[in-house]
Design a protein around this motif. Structure first.
Motif, short mmCIF file in Angstrom:
data_model
loop_
_atom_site.label_atom_id
_atom_site.label_comp_id
_atom_site.label_asym_id
_atom_site.label_seq_id
_atom_site.Cartn_x
_atom_site.Cartn_y
_atom_site.Cartn_z
N UNK A 643 30.59 -20.48 24.23
CA UNK A 643 31.83 -21.26 24.29
C UNK A 643 31.77 -22.56 23.50
N UNK A 644 30.59 -23.05 23.21
CA UNK A 644 30.51 -24.34 22.53
C UNK A 644 30.30 -24.20 21.02
N UNK A 645 30.19 -22.95 20.55
CA UNK A 645 29.96 -22.74 19.12
C UNK A 645 31.28 -22.89 18.35
N UNK A 646 31.23 -23.70 17.31
CA UNK A 646 32.47 -23.95 16.55
C UNK A 646 32.79 -22.81 15.60
N UNK A 647 31.78 -21.98 15.28
CA UNK A 647 31.95 -20.96 14.24
C UNK A 647 33.17 -20.05 14.41
N UNK A 648 33.37 -19.44 15.60
CA UNK A 648 34.53 -18.54 15.71
C UNK A 648 35.84 -19.26 15.48
N UNK A 649 35.96 -20.49 15.97
CA UNK A 649 37.19 -21.26 15.77
C UNK A 649 37.43 -21.50 14.29
N UNK A 650 36.36 -21.95 13.60
CA UNK A 650 36.51 -22.28 12.18
C UNK A 650 36.88 -21.04 11.39
N UNK A 651 36.17 -19.94 11.63
CA UNK A 651 36.41 -18.72 10.86
C UNK A 651 37.80 -18.16 11.15
N UNK A 652 38.18 -18.14 12.41
CA UNK A 652 39.49 -17.59 12.76
C UNK A 652 40.61 -18.43 12.16
N UNK A 672 40.44 -25.73 19.90
CA UNK A 672 39.09 -26.21 19.62
C UNK A 672 38.96 -27.68 20.02
N UNK A 673 40.00 -28.45 19.64
CA UNK A 673 40.00 -29.88 19.99
C UNK A 673 40.01 -30.04 21.51
N UNK A 674 40.87 -29.19 22.15
CA UNK A 674 41.03 -29.30 23.60
C UNK A 674 39.70 -29.05 24.30
N UNK A 675 38.92 -28.10 23.75
CA UNK A 675 37.63 -27.76 24.36
C UNK A 675 36.55 -28.79 24.02
#
Length: 815
Positions: A643-652, A672-675
DNA sequence: CTTTCGCTAT
């Protein structure tokens, strides 16, 4: 005095005297008769004295000795050895000093006494005194002092004795020769030992062969030890309670389980099975080879509680992951008052470190303090190691600081601790402190420093340590050389990695895997696979990591079918069950080749639960091929697992932007910001003259910023003329085209390469490192830069190496 | 009366 076993000898003496009398004058005859009577009464007492001494009845012997009216040298010698045999060296020395006429045996008795009872230095001192008093040493004395040299590791003294032995032509004496073989073995001069052993071809007995076998076993030559043992059996030589422990040690060292079992059979037949040394070696062999049941059984049927057996059992449990059992055994030892020694604690501490058992770690630490074992360096070293493994570097440091004479292991434990916890720079600083403290290197600390250098990719420092490594005479090289290969490969210096690999005397599966992975990471997939072929021809079996390297190589070289066949051979040929990481590699391989359906199919067929790496591979493939539907599934699963990995957010969000779905992209970035998840900022760096120059996007903090920025402008004009077109997809933000291009132009990679063009001498490769994957636009720009400026640019990103040369990249645009 | 070889710990 009822026993007259000495009678024949006495008769013999009588005849000798009668014969002598016939040749002498009357007055001389009287003297002889007097001496004869005197001698024979003495003879009776000496005989009795010797018997008492043999029975270990020292006090009675002393009483008789004190009451003897006449004492000859023989008498004194018996009494001296009686004391030496009962380990009373003080009395032995007293009598020695009082002995009126000393002969060679008098000296030998005391010298051997000292050497056998842990006073080797005193023994050697007496030996040199004997020498200066003109008393020539015999084979007996030489045997004793050679043993002392072995124990103390005195190679120089040992060699001097060898010289004397040669001079008086005693080299072929079996006792002296055995002593010499043992001395050279213990001083790690195996070749000298072997030479002596071989030159004694027809005079070998089982003690000499055992000494040689032991030499092999203790110097890491297990196969030779096993050969020696076979030879002994062919020659019908017996084996004893010295031979068996040594051959078992050799078996244990290379996990030669079935050979060990056969030795066990020999032991049962030989009748030495009840010897504790033999038993403990057996327990150790079974435990280390993973047959814990047999080890347990042996331990249970033993008549006495032997601490070595318990220690071996604990070590075996730790080595095979039975941490709880190790702890239970330790508790049992503690409760039933079995001796706990300085070997027990390191094993128990290792298990507590490995399974991060903080609570028991602390209790064992207190027990150590209570029993005073903290004064023992090996125990303290193990404490440092345990705390470091548990991630408690403060406690590790505290224990470390209290060690008064830190050895290389103390330092290594702490340095590896910092490396394992990701504090690579701190580890290297400590390593420097260690060098300043004048501590010699060993293969463990070197291997550890090489991997720290590999992680930090600081090749200059690594090269210096490599120099140190060559200069130092470190015994075993394998682990250090293996990590050296990885270090050079990870720093993009494939030539150096290959040079190390080629120069290696022996290679194991880790060496081969290191070079395979190294070539694969540097975009030389096909060469990587060639190494695999050589490895198989060499008879080395691949391990799970080897296959990671192979699949990685295939993936980056686009060799789908080859990769598939390796993947299938894993289980079919080598019985290795593919793990999650192997599936991830396969999905990566299929994904890159655009076979997303097959990748998905494989994922659904997995018999292990897919882990984050698997989803990451799938997600990356989906991004490359713009498959939003599957990408969303992969991304969601990845977010669930990490849940804390930024990779999926960035890629998506990137994928949505590319597809023009700005709202979805914004939505992802908002959640992402909210999390509270931040994207790791991308930065690139160059190492020059032991200095690291690092850059982040649009960064102007470098002292040469003005020059760098004008170099970039020049660079962009030149490569555009050569055909470069900015790849706007990689500008993530939904800004206007001009702003997009500007942000691309000052990416950290481009700042670094501009600096490299300015500062790295022409002809030398420009080595750039990046903490994330290289962006597609920078990748394209680098290709043009390499041809326009005629420079070799090596860029290491998170995943692999890109060697840019003459407009092409070694990764073949797969990454 | 004096001599040679052995197990466990990072």
């Amino acid at each position: 005095m009822g026993c007259y076993t000495w009678a024949p000898r006495r008769r013999c003496l009588c005849l000798q005297y009668i014969f002598k009398l016939q040749t002498l004058s009357p007055s001389a005859s009287f003297r002889f008769i007097h001496n004869f009577v005197y001698d024979s009464s003495n003879f009776v007492s000496n005989q009795r004295l010797s018997e008492l001494s043999k029975d270990g009845r020292v006090d009675e012997a002393r009483k008789l000795f004190d009451h003897m009216p006449y004492r000859d040298t023989y008498t004194w010698n018996i009494m001296i050895s009686a004391y030496a045999n009962s380990r009373n060296m003080v009395e032995a020395r007293k009598l020695f000093d009082e002995t009126p006429t000393k002969n060679s045996i008098t000296w030998s008795s005391l010298v051997s006494g000292y050497c056998r009872n842990g006073c080797e230095v005193e023994g050697l001192r007496l030996f040199s005194q004997m020498w200066s008093e003109g008393q020539k040493p015999s084979q007996y004395t030489l045997g004793s002092v050679l043993r002392a040299c072995s124990t103390l590791g005195l190679l120089h003294s040992g060699k001097m004795i060898h010289g004397y032995v040669t001079k008086i032509q005693l080299e072929a004496n079996i006792f002296v020769a055995t002593g010499l073989v043992d001395m050279y073995s213990k001083c790690k001069c195996l070749l000298e030992a072997e030479f002596l052993f071989v030159s004694l071809s027809d005079r070998k007995n089982y003690v000499l062969s055992t000494a040689m076998l032991t030499g092999y076993a203790q110097n890491g030559e297990s196969l030779k030890a096993m050969q020696c043992f076979k030879e002994m059996r062919i020659q019908k030589m017996e084996s004893n309670h010295f031979t068996f422990p040594s051959i078992l040690t050799a078996c244990t060292a290379i996990s030669a389980y079935s050979f060990g079992q056969q030795v066990h059979g020999c032991i049962i037949l030989s009748g030495f099975g009840a010897n504790v040394y033999v038993q403990s070696a057996l327990v150790d062999m079974y435990a280390k080879c993973g047959d814990l049941n047999s080890a347990r059984m042996l331990l249970n049927i033993m008549e006495i509680d032997d601490v070595v057996c318990w220690n071996s059992m604990i070590v075996g449990c730790v080595a095979h992951g039975h941490m709880e059992e190790a702890l239970v055994l330790f508790h049992k030892m503690h409760n039933r008052d079995t001796v706990i020694d300085d070997f027990t604690y390191p094993s128990v501490l290792k298990s507590l470190g490995t399974c991060r058992d903080l609570k028991n770690g602390e209790s064992v630490h207190s027990l150590i303090m209570k029993t005073g074992f903290d004064a023992c360096k090996t125990v303290s070293n193990a404490l440092v190691d345990m705390y470091a493994k548990q991630g408690n570097l403060n406690c590790a440091l505290e224990v470390f600081n209290k060690i008064s004479d830190k050895d290389v292991i103390s330092w290594t434990s702490l340095v590896t601790g910092y490396v394992h916890n990701g504090f690579h720079e701190k580890a290297l600083k400590l390593f420097c402190d260690m060098r300043i403290a004048g501590v010699d290197l060993d293969q463990f600390v070197i291997a550890c420093v090489f991997s720290a250098c590999a992680e930090l990719t600081i090749i200059e420092f690594g090269r210096q340590v490599h120099g140190n490594f060559i200069k130092s005479s470190v015994g075993s090289l394998l682990s250090a050389e293996n990590s050296l290969i990885t270090m050079y490969a990870k720093c993009g210096c494939l030539e150096d990695a290959t040079r190390v690999f080629d120069s290696m005397g022996t290679r194991n599966v880790i060496s081969w895997t290191a070079i395979i992975v190294g070539y694969a990471q540097n975009g030389r997939g096909k060469d990587s696979l060639r190494f695999y072929d050589r490895m198989i021809i060499d008879g080395v079996k691949p391990d799970p990591v080897t296959f990671i390297g192979l699949l990685f190589a295939c993936s980056h070289a686009g060799l789908v079918e080859t990769g598939r066949s390796y993947f299938e051979s894993m289980e079919k040929v080598y019985g290795i069950k593919p793990g999650s990481d192997h599936y991830a590699c396969m999905i990566d391989l299929l994904g890159r080749a655009g076979k997303l359906n097959e990748a998905e199919e494989l994922l659904n067929r997995m018999d292990v639960e897919p882990d984050a790496t698997v989803w990451k591979s799938l997600l990356s493939a989906c991004r490359v091929h713009g498959n939003l539907e599957l990408g969303e599934r992969a991304g969601k699963n990845l977010i669930k697992l990490e849940p804390l990995n930024s990779l999926p957010y960035v890629l998506l969000s990137n994928m949505f932007s590319v597809a023009g779905r700005w709202e979805d992209a914004t939505h992802i970035r908002n959640s992402m910001k909210r999390m509270g998840i931040n994207k790791e900022p991308g930065y690139s760096w160059i190492e020059m003259k032991s200095q690291v120059h690092s850059f982040i996007s649009e960064d102007r903090s470098h002292p040469l910023a003005a020059e760098i920025y004008s170099k970039i402008d020049e660079m962009m004009i030149l490569i555009k003329e050569a055909g470069y077109v900015p790849v706007m997809n990689f500008a993530l933000h939904d800004m206007d085209e001009e702003a997009k291009e500007r942000s691309l132009t000052y990416h950290s990679e481009k700042l670094a390469v501009a600096f490299g063009l300015l500062a790295v001498p022409n002809g030398a490769p420009i080595r750039i490192f990046k903490n994330l994957r290289v962006c597609g636009d920078c990748h394209s720009a680098m290709k043009y830069i390499s041809s326009v400026f005629k420079r070799h640019v090596i860029l290491r990103d998170l995943n692999c190496f890109h060697h840019f040369k003459e407009g092409k990249c070694s990764c073949g645009d797969f990454w």
